[in-house]
Design a protein around this motif. Structure first.
Motif, PDB file in Angstrom:
ATOM      1  N   LEU A 282      -7.740   3.644   0.832  1.00  0.00           N
ATOM      2  CA  LEU A 282      -6.415   3.951   1.371  1.00  0.00           C
ATOM      3  C   LEU A 282      -6.553   4.941   2.518  1.00  0.00           C
TER       4      LEU A 282
ATOM      5  N   ALA B  21      -3.089   6.707   3.704  1.00  0.00           N
ATOM      6  CA  ALA B  21      -2.181   7.331   2.733  1.00  0.00           C
ATOM      7  C   ALA B  21      -2.380   8.841   2.694  1.00  0.00           C
TER       8      ALA B  21
ATOM      9  N   ARG C 280       0.833  -1.200   0.000  1.00  0.00           N
ATOM     10  CA  ARG C 280       0.000   0.000   0.000  1.00  0.00           C
ATOM     11  C   ARG C 280       0.872   1.257   0.000  1.00  0.00           C
ATOM     12  N   PRO C 281       0.450   2.268  -0.710  1.00  0.00           N
ATOM     13  CA  PRO C 281       1.300   3.460  -0.831  1.00  0.00           C
ATOM     14  C   PRO C 281       1.257   4.331   0.411  1.00  0.00           C
ATOM     15  N   VAL C 282       2.346   5.047   0.634  1.00  0.00           N
ATOM     16  CA  VAL C 282       2.372   6.047   1.696  1.00  0.00           C
ATOM     17  C   VAL C 282       1.752   7.349   1.193  1.00  0.00           C
ATOM     18  N   ALA C 283       1.767   7.539  -0.146  1.00  0.00           N
ATOM     19  CA  ALA C 283       1.214   8.760  -0.725  1.00  0.00           C
ATOM     20  C   ALA C 283       0.686   8.456  -2.116  1.00  0.00           C
TER      21      ALA C 283
END
Length: 821
Positions: free
Chosen positions: A612, A615, A588-591
């Motif tokens: 998300l 994020a 999963r993305p942080v941003a």
């Protein structure tokens, strides 16, 4: 009869004591038997023992210096022949191996047969006396060499005597042989020049009476009859017996004096010529000053004319553009909208021509030295690029921004740099119909306190032939000057940019080929302001980029990859949502950065936030993008709205964990996150105000009826209630009745101008008689000096006419973010 044995013994003992007590040494040597005798005092003098110098041998000769041996033997030989005593100085080696000077006195005596065979004598230690004489000899030789080497003629005499010592140098200078004239004071006095005799006698008598130093110049007659200049310096000294000795030098300075006299004559002639030419020059300067004053009056008149013309053109042009934009919002048919859009674009082109002429006029005058003030370079570049982005509206042209380097804070002239960039970017956008226009910047530190910024403006336009590169920076030059050319313009933009760049110590170069676009590169030296930015840490996890068009996302993707993170590109929000549904916690993305081209409706944003929750979600928006519904939904979902282009600091914030995020969690469910349901969040107060304005109206201070009508229409379109005032005096009265949320203030008005009105409003606020609110200039005056005056009067912002709705919206959103729609 020989003496009795006892008496003889006493006499011998007495002589032995005398020998032992003597300071001199004694020796006796039989030249036939070669048997020697040495006194104990001689051995003590030389530091030798009876073993090293025993009696009965001729070893004393072994102690004699080799250089003195011949002189000693010659003295002995002479004494043998004549019977006379001899005396000489020689060196003997003592017990320590050192050579010691001694004086030897001796004589060769006759033996029993009458022949001279017995050498007897004494040795006296004389090292100090010999060294004194040697030192005196060396000094005498040194003095003689100095006298011969110096060009000065030394002299000395007793004050009560006529005779004197005079160095041969003096006679040689006068052309005489040494000894040809008597060395006497009277001789020199006879050689004195008649004009110098009285002065010399007076000065010499005064110095003698006062026992003072004598220093004077005079002339002496040479053997040829010509006179030569001499410089005499002398000092009297009183000797112990009371007599006075005068010692001094006579220096032949004839060449120097005559050269100085010639120089004085030349100087006098030069002064005459200078005075004569100065008079002519002063007359010429007076004429030049009159011409300069006339030229300055002409330049001032021209500058004033340009400023007035700019104001007079901008004022009606504001009416044309403003009313056209208002009509465009109310148009109902597509034909009306098309006609109005063409009219709006034509007016904007005319405004660009006015700006180019004004910039060129400023660059051709005397702009003075560039400013030296600190500023944030990437922030200036970003805001400048945002100001030209609306020029690309409706075209398939992507505006891209790239930055490399850790140096952000610099010192220089931000106003001139912005003018250069506006000209370069505007020129690139004018000729680029599709593709991209990019601003790429790299800053490199050179040494302590200095750096170099390289700014490249790249476009995908038609390109320029190499033989035209030198001409593009000339004023009033178009690469295509034919009547069939597609692009108009004044031909002043690049000339103005190059003049401004050179005034700052930089230069602009061009690389281009026909059909391959163009790259204008600005190399600019700048001073640094503090240390460079620290190295940015890489993101804590993957970063996603959502953009429907890959060519628009390529530049941003390149910047993200430079941060050393795993970056993925998605061409739609749907694709990103599908990936989020099946991604693991590590994937999963942080941003997530979402391009405005990917935005459809608030529902998609809500779905992304639900998928998300932890994020940092951001929307990347052009400055002319305006969709209030999507912005409100994003704010409720804690999605950041970031204006393009992104500065390095802004990009770092967007790829970092969101402000409300905690430290990395072991599970997604444990981390706090915003709710999936839209919920309005309170907006922060503007940083520029001491207290944020509450709901209220905007006061428009404008004396021109057309401009008032346009301003009211624009404020109404932005959802802001408006009140108006015709001049500064009416503005003061209106603010006293009810404080506005913001004031739009014209500068040039009758009764009371905008600057004076602003100063009085600020004075009332400082006295606590009026609440604080922002004041923004709205004027047709576009010179930097006008901006500086507005800032000095207390204004917070500056808008120039013709006023466009987007520019007004962007400025008001700085101060009234919750009121502007």
């Amino acid at each position: 009869m020989p003496p009795p044995a006892g008496e003889a013994a006493d006499t011998q003992a007495r002589w032995q004591r005398a020998l032992d007590s003597a300071l001199d040494g004694f020796f006796e040597y039989d030249l036939r038997s070669r048997v020697a005798w040495y006194s104990a005092s001689l051995r003590r003098m030389l530091g030798l023992s009876a073993d090293t110098l025993p009696d009965g041998s001729g070893r004393l000769g072994h102690q004699l210096h080799p250089d003195d041996n011949a002189a000693f033997e010659a003295a002995v030989e002479k004494s043998m022949r004549s019977g006379a005593p001899f005396e000489l100085e020689a060196r003997l080696r003592d017990g320590s191996g050192q050579w010691r000077w001694v004086r030897s006195r001796g004589r060769v005596w006759p033996g029993p047969d009458g022949r001279r065979t017995l050498l007897a004598g004494s040795v006296t230690d004389v090292p100090e006396a010999h060294e004194s004489r040697a030192a005196l000899q060396r000094m005498s030789e040194r003095y003689e060499r100095a006298v011969l080497a110096t060009p000065h003629g030394l002299f000395e005499r007793m004050l009560d005597e006529d005779r004197m010592f005079i160095a041969d140098r003096v006679w040689e200078a006068l052309g005489y042989e040494p000894g040809e004239l008597s060395a006497a004071r009277s001789t020199l006095l006879q050689l004195l020049h008649p004009d110098d005799a009285a002065g010399y006698q007076q000065a010499a008598s005064q110095a003698t009476a006062q026992l003072a130093h004598l220093d004077l110049h005079f002339r002496l007659r040479s053997k040829s009859g010509a006179y030569r200049w001499f410089h005499q310096m002398a000092d009297p000294h009183v000797l112990p017996g009371g007599r006075v000795r005068v010692t001094g030098v006579l220096i032949d300075v004839d060449e120097q004096v005559r050269a100085r006299q010639a120089l004085e004559q030349d100087r006098a002639e030069l002064e005459r010529l200078v005075a004569e030419r100065t008079a002519r020059l002063e007359a010429a300067l007076a004429q030049a000053e009159a011409a300069r004053a006339e030229a300055e009056r002409g330049t001032a008149a021209k500058s004033l004319f340009v400023a007035h013309m700019s104001h007079e053109i901008r004022t009606p042009l504001n009416g044309v553009l403003g009313l056209t934009e208002l009509a465009l919002q109310m148009a109902t048919s597509s034909t009306q909208r098309r006609h109005l859009e063409v009219a709006l674009q034509s007016g904007q082109s005319l405004l660009q021509v006015v700006d180019e002429v004004l910039d060129f006029s400023r660059s051709q005058g005397d702009p003075g030295p560039p400013a030296d003030e600190p500023f944030d370079l990437p922030e200036l570049l970003a805001t400048t690029m945002r100001s030209v982005m609306p020029l690309a509206r409706g075209r398939e042209v992507a505006l891209q921004f790239d930055w490399q380097g850790r140096r952000s804070r610099v010192r220089g002239d931000p106003v001139r740099l912005r003018q250069i960039l506006v000209n370069l970017l505007g020129n690139a956008l004018k000729f680029t119909e599709q593709g991209h226009v990019a601003l790429c910047t790299e800053v490199v530190d050179q040494d302590a306190g200095h750096c170099t910024a390289t700014l490249r403006v790249e476009d995908t336009g038609p390109g320029i032939a190499p033989d035209q590169h030198a001409r593009v920076f000339d004023a009033f030059v178009q690469v295509d000057a034919s009547l069939s050319r597609r692009h108009g313009g004044t031909g002043l933009g690049l000339a103005t940019a190059q003049a401004l760049a050179r005034s700052m110590g930089g230069a602009i170069t061009l690389q281009s080929q026909v059909g391959q676009g163009a790259v204008f590169t600005l190399q600019l030296p700048l001073a640094t302001d503090g240390p460079p930015e620290p190295e940015a840490p890489p993101p804590a996890g993957p970063v996603w980029l959502v953009a429907t068009e890959r060519h628009r996302a390529a530049w941003m993707l390149q910047r993200l990859l430079r941060h050393g993170t795993g970056t993925r590109l998605f061409t739609s929000l749907e694709e990103a949502l599908q990936q989020a549904a099946c991604a693991t916690a590590a994937q999963r993305p942080v941003a997530v950065l979402v391009s405005q081209w990917s935005l459809t409706d608030p529902t998609a944003l809500q779905a992304l936030r639900c998928a998300l929750p932890h994020a940092h979600l951001s929307m990347l928006l052009r400055p002319d993008w305006h969709q209030p519904a999507l912005e409100q939904a994003a704010e409720a979902l804690q999605i950041t709205c970031a204006p393009l282009p992104l500065t390095p600091r802004a990009l770092q914030r967007l790829i970092s964990p969101p402000p409300w995020a905690q430290a990395p969690q072991t599970s997604v469910a444990a981390a706090p996150a915003p709710t999936c349901m839209p919920a309005p969040a309170p907006a922060p107060a503007p940083a520029a105000l001491s207290s944020g304005p509450g709901p209220g109206h905007v006061l428009l201070v404008e004396d021109n009826p057309v401009n008032r009508m346009i301003g009211e229409g624009f404020l109404k379109a932005l959802g802001l209630p408006a009140q108006t005032a015709d001049d500064g005096m009416q503005a003061l009265a209106a603010c006293a009745r009810e404080a506005p949320a913001l004031v739009l203030m014209d500068l040039q008005m009758p009764v009371m101008d905008g600057l004076e009105a602003t100063r009085r409003l600020r004075a009332l606020q400082q006295a606590g008689r009026l609440q604080r609110f922002p004041i923004v200039a709205l004027t047709a005056h576009a010179l930097q000096s006008d901006r500086d005056q507005a800032t000095a009067a207390g204004m917070d912002g500056y808008l120039t006419k013709p006023l466009l709705l987007d520019a007004l919206r962007a400025e008001l959103q700085r101060w009234l973010p919750t009121l502007v729609r």
